[in-house]
Motif scaffolding. Structure first.
Motif, PDB file in Angstrom:
ATOM      1  N   GLU A 118       1.408  40.405  88.873  1.00  0.00           N
ATOM      2  CA  GLU A 118       1.682  42.009  89.066  1.00  0.00           C
ATOM      3  C   GLU A 118       2.892  42.195  89.872  1.00  0.00           C
ATOM      4  OE1 GLU A 118      -1.287  44.703  91.015  1.00  0.00           O
ATOM      5  OE2 GLU A 118      -3.019  43.364  90.268  1.00  0.00           O
ATOM      6  N   ALA A 119       3.308  41.192  90.780  1.00  0.00           N
ATOM      7  CA  ALA A 119       4.659  41.487  91.434  1.00  0.00           C
ATOM      8  C   ALA A 119       5.721  41.001  90.726  1.00  0.00           C
ATOM      9  CB  ALA A 119       4.449  40.845  92.879  1.00  0.00           C
ATOM     10  N   GLY A 120       5.672  40.553  89.437  1.00  0.00           N
ATOM     11  CA  GLY A 120       6.865  40.051  88.757  1.00  0.00           C
ATOM     12  C   GLY A 120       7.000  38.530  88.786  1.00  0.00           C
ATOM     13  N   GLU A 161       8.363  31.593  89.801  1.00  0.00           N
ATOM     14  CA  GLU A 161       9.730  31.843  89.121  1.00  0.00           C
ATOM     15  C   GLU A 161       9.515  33.200  88.797  1.00  0.00           C
ATOM     16  OE1 GLU A 161      10.707  29.313  86.213  1.00  0.00           O
ATOM     17  OE2 GLU A 161      10.850  27.700  87.627  1.00  0.00           O
ATOM     18  N   PRO A 162      10.727  34.093  88.627  1.00  0.00           N
ATOM     19  CA  PRO A 162      10.666  35.486  88.124  1.00  0.00           C
ATOM     20  C   PRO A 162      10.185  35.420  86.681  1.00  0.00           C
ATOM     21  CG  PRO A 162      12.777  35.130  89.447  1.00  0.00           C
ATOM     22  CD  PRO A 162      11.941  33.781  89.404  1.00  0.00           C
ATOM     23  N   ALA A 163       9.211  36.408  86.280  1.00  0.00           N
ATOM     24  CA  ALA A 163       8.772  36.566  84.913  1.00  0.00           C
ATOM     25  C   ALA A 163       9.914  36.957  83.981  1.00  0.00           C
ATOM     26  CB  ALA A 163       7.557  37.302  84.792  1.00  0.00           C
ATOM     27  N   LEU A 190       5.405  40.059  97.753  1.00  0.00           N
ATOM     28  CA  LEU A 190       5.669  39.454  96.770  1.00  0.00           C
ATOM     29  C   LEU A 190       6.928  40.021  95.915  1.00  0.00           C
ATOM     30  CD1 LEU A 190       2.480  37.411  95.524  1.00  0.00           C
ATOM     31  CD2 LEU A 190       4.509  36.567  96.863  1.00  0.00           C
ATOM     32  N   TRP A 191       6.515  41.434  95.709  1.00  0.00           N
ATOM     33  CA  TRP A 191       7.656  42.363  95.088  1.00  0.00           C
ATOM     34  C   TRP A 191       8.915  42.277  95.869  1.00  0.00           C
ATOM     35  CZ3 TRP A 191       7.472  44.895  90.458  1.00  0.00           C
ATOM     36  CH2 TRP A 191       8.457  45.804  90.113  1.00  0.00           C
ATOM     37  N   ARG A 208       9.700  46.166  84.618  1.00  0.00           N
ATOM     38  CA  ARG A 208       8.385  46.608  84.758  1.00  0.00           C
ATOM     39  C   ARG A 208       8.386  47.554  85.658  1.00  0.00           C
ATOM     40  NH1 ARG A 208       4.116  43.955  85.664  1.00  0.00           N
ATOM     41  NH2 ARG A 208       4.235  44.526  87.901  1.00  0.00           N
ATOM     42  N   ARG A 209       6.957  48.143  86.037  1.00  0.00           N
ATOM     43  CA  ARG A 209       7.052  49.313  86.693  1.00  0.00           C
ATOM     44  C   ARG A 209       6.819  48.802  88.247  1.00  0.00           C
ATOM     45  NH1 ARG A 209       1.807  49.909  87.598  1.00  0.00           N
ATOM     46  NH2 ARG A 209       0.466  48.677  86.316  1.00  0.00           N
TER      47      ARG A 209
END
Ligand code: AVJ
Length: 369
Positions: free
Chosen positions: A309-311, A331-333, A189-190, A339-340
């Motif tokens: 977790e994947a943004g 949608e992109p957060a 997902l990232w 984020r790390r």
């Protein structure tokens, strides 16, 4: 990118890093290497991607037509019902990017509902399937630019340059994400967020946790198609790697692993036996298992947290009639740029700034047949 309409030859070659013959040789080498390491392990295992040779792909299609395997039926009915709503969230001129597109069967429901799409990028590991699907789509959707990419969608790849500057909508139906373990799903997902860019949306089909009887029947159908699908892996090893597996000496086993919220399928050795394959000899004890697939099942909460977790943040969720499957629109957060890295992997190269306002109707759950 090339609009395939009216062309006699497909242009998939442009997206391939290597020639077809050497790609085949490479695929065979990694199959052999994975068989050797997987069958030598203390707990024997093989990755489910190896199910899908020509016979396995045909058997999977057959699974999808059984009464017991509800995933495809529920999801197709859902997509048909919500196609107009999904289309309303697709920007003018957008490119649709499908991960593991296969025959692109469900894609047509989206393409028909969203004529504003200007391009379609099917990504699949099988060049032959991709060529055929692209040719049929080019014929049926002459206005659409089709830019197939031959790649393992869990690995690194670039989108064709010609989709630069277009908003992108990712499509990952079929509950395929359930094959990945948690770290693998977050990493996928990232990477998808990096590939799709700032203006992206991602539509993901996910199977939901449900009663064990329904789940078990789906992975051990009464016609024995799933058993044949599972055993075809042994026949494939025989065919491609000079193996001498006796498929009769193994049983198909499907079980619900509650601790990991997943269905598992295994092949169970019915006796002590030695099997030769890929130039090696492997010992199976009676009752020993070869683990061939995990199929993770989610609750809405579980998948929402995984996506976060994947943004990604969830902008919509649609749920089918029972047996229930879900379609998530992500949608992109907000604030993603800070984020790390997700756990369990290295950060994929980032080429574009991330971050896009969160949708106003976040977390709207809609139940649809
Ligand atoms: C194609 C991975 C979604 O996990 O349900 C079906 C594969 N395996 N029956 C799934 C499968 C056994 C399927 N996916």
């Amino acid at each position: 990118m090339t609009n395939l309409a009216g062309k006699t030859a497909l242009v998939t070659g442009a997206s391939r890093g290597v020639g077809h013959a050497s790609a085949l040789a490479q695929a065979r080498d990694s199959f052999a290497a994975d068989v050797i390491s997987g069958l030598s392990a203390r707990r024997k295992r093989l990755a489910p991607k190896y199910f899908y040779d020509a016979t396995g792909s045909r058997l999977f299609e057959e699974i999808c037509r059984t009464d017991d395997y509800y995933v495809t039926r529920s999801e197709t009915a859902l997509l048909r019902n919500i196609a107009a709503e999904l289309a309303a969230g697709i920007p003018e001129g957008a490119a649709l990017v499908e991960f593991g597109s296969g025959e692109s069967g469900k894609t047509r429901l989206l393409l028909d509902a969203a004529p504003q799409l200007s391009a379609y990028v099917p990504i699949d590991i099988s060049a032959d399937v991709l060529d055929e699907a692209s040719a049929r789509l080019a014929r049926d959707y002459p206005q659409l630019s089709i830019a197939p990419v031959v790649a393992d969608f869990t690995g690194h790849f670039r989108l064709p340059g010609a989709v630069d500057g277009r908003p992108r909508v990712g499509f990952f139906p079929g509950s395929t994400i359930g094959n990945l373990d948690r770290d693998g799903a977050v990493l996928f997902l990232w990477s998808a967020r990096q590939v799709l860019g700032a203006q992206a949306a991602l539509l993901v089909g996910v199977d939901l946790v449900k009663d064990e009887a329904t789940l078990s029947a789906a992975y051990d159908d009464s016609h024995g198609v799933t058993a044949r699908f599972n055993k075809n892996l042994l026949m494939r090893i025989n065919r491609e790697l000079g193996g001498d597996f006796d498929p009769e000496a193994f049983d198909h086993l499907a079980l619900w692993n509650a601790a990991h919220s997943r269905m598992e399928i295994h092949l169970v050795s019915l006796k002590d036996q030695l099997v030769n394959a890929a130039g090696h000899t492997f010992a199976f004890r009676s009752g020993e298992r070869l683990h061939t697939e995990n199929s993770h099942k989610f609750t809405v909460d579980m998948f929402t947290r995984l996506a976060a977790e994947a943004g990604w943040s969830v902008s919509n969720i649609w749920i089918s009639d029972a047996p229930q499957v879900a379609l998530f629109r992500l949608e992109p957060a907000l604030g993603e740029a800070f984020r790390r890295v997700p756990t369990g992997g290295t950060r994929p190269e980032s080429s574009e700034p991330i971050g896009c306002p969160q949708s106003e109707n976040s977390q709207k759950i809609i139940f649809r047949s």
